[in-house]
Design an enzyme around this catalytic site. Structure first.
Site, PDB file in Angstrom:
ATOM      1  N   CYS A   1       0.827  -1.210   0.000  1.00 55.57           N
ATOM      2  CA  CYS A   1       0.000   0.000   0.000  1.00 55.57           C
ATOM      3  C   CYS A   1       0.866   1.266   0.000  1.00 55.57           C
ATOM      4  CB  CYS A   1      -1.004  -0.038   1.144  1.00 55.57           C
ATOM      5  SG  CYS A   1      -2.373   1.139   0.892  1.00 55.57           S
TER       6      CYS A   1
ATOM      7  N   HIS B   1      -4.326  -4.460   0.072  1.00 54.23           N
ATOM      8  CA  HIS B   1      -4.093  -5.055   1.395  1.00 54.23           C
ATOM      9  C   HIS B   1      -4.569  -6.506   1.410  1.00 54.23           C
ATOM     10  CE1 HIS B   1      -2.649  -1.694   3.828  1.00 54.23           C
ATOM     11  NE2 HIS B   1      -3.532  -0.917   3.236  1.00 54.23           N
TER      12      HIS B   1
ATOM     13  N   GLU C   1      -3.373  -8.764   2.994  1.00 50.49           N
ATOM     14  CA  GLU C   1      -3.160  -9.314   4.343  1.00 50.49           C
ATOM     15  C   GLU C   1      -4.314  -9.011   5.292  1.00 50.49           C
ATOM     16  OE1 GLU C   1      -1.965  -5.055   4.960  1.00 50.49           O
ATOM     17  OE2 GLU C   1      -1.914  -6.505   3.317  1.00 50.49           O
TER      18      GLU C   1
END
Length: 306
Positions: free
Chosen positions: A142, A235, A237
């Site tokens: 990001c 993102h 994750e």
């Protein structure tokens, strides 16, 4: 194979409950295996949440990994107990003479500021410069991706008319690339940002390849041709409730924030979010660790950059 992390890190209990193999430092020291040495420069404000999210993905691979958590010394964290930072994190000064197989640079909620106005920018530049000779492959996430593209290649970040916020469809635009191995033709990734790097700006750089993008969220995956720099603008994750937390946080602040797209069923925040990116997130981290770190890094880390 397990991830090797400090014995009392809060993430241990969570990951064990999810049947992710976590190895204590003491047990790891008695194994005659050289694990991959991965540093995580965590510049997110919610450090404990972020470290758990990343460790969940790194621990779901067949490769043994030793984790070193880093924080910028030039920034005072307001959302993480100092005791946690002192116990589990190191600063750049403490590791700058070491070498690492991989480095992850997280995002940070500072993308609306010029890079030079971020209070740890000078330290981050120093770390990114150091990584050229001390880290084999770096995964930037990001704002970390925007910062890396700007520092290494001069690619600017550009303001968006409104925040890109939600879970978006993505397509591969390159074939036969190891990072994309096993990706679905269409895959989903969460995004949460006010700025972007454009296709046109990245395409000007001969050393960079755009690997995946989204009609709504723009450029997603970029890699240097030697594989030593990977940039992910989303993102993958994130856990199931991160976007919900960010949405409710911004509402409480009175900010003009839209419901995250393609996240709640029927865009109704009263309903449980649907996770569509879990498989992609696991595959992205597995491919990076396997093809760009494990299979390429020198056994003797002091040979990086030689």
């Amino acid at each position: 194979m397990p991830i090797r992390i400090p014995d009392n890190l809060p993430a241990v209990e969570i990951l064990n409950s999810e049947n992710i193999f976590v190895m204590s430092e003491d047990r790891a020291y008695h194994q005659d295996i050289r694990p991959l040495k991965i540093a995580i420069l965590n510049i997110m404000p919610t450090k404990i949440t972020t470290e758990t999210q990343l460790l969940r993905l790194l621990g779901n691979t067949p490769i043994q990994v030793e984790i070193i958590l880093l924080r910028p010394a030039s920034h005072l964290s307001k959302n993480t107990p100092e005791e946690h930072l002192e116990t589990f994190y190191k600063t750049f000064d403490e590791v700058q003479r070491e070498h690492f197989d991989g480095l992850i640079i997280t995002g940070a909620p500072v993308e609306q500021m010029p890079f030079e106005d971020v209070n740890y920018w000078e330290e981050l530049k120093q770390i990114m410069d150091w990584s050229k000779k001390n880290v084999y492959s770096t995964l930037h996430i990001c704002w970390g991706a925007q910062a890396g593209l700007y520092y290494h290649y001069g690619v600017p970040k550009r303001d968006l008319p409104k925040k890109v916020f939600g879970v978006f469809e993505h397509n591969k635009i390159k074939e036969h690339v190891k990072l994309l191995r096993g990706f679905d033709d269409i895959f989903f990734v969460p995004h949460s940002r006010h700025t972007e790097v454009t296709h046109e700006d990245v395409a000007k750089i001969d050393d960079l390849e755009i690997l995946a993008e989204s009609k709504e969220a723009g450029v997603y995956l970029v890699a240097s041709k030697d594989g030593r720099h990977i940039f992910a603008t989303g993102h993958s994750e994130y856990d199931p409730y991160t976007l919900k937390f960010e949405y409710e946080r911004d509402l409480e602040k009175g900010l003009d924030i839209e419901v995250p797209k393609n996240y709640f069923p029927g865009d109704d925040p009263a309903k449980e979010p649907i996770v569509r990116w879990r498989g992609h997130g696991n595959l992205l981290f597995l491919n990076w660790l396997n093809y760009y770190v494990y299979q390429e890094t020198p056994y003797d880390l002091t040979n990086i950059g030689k």
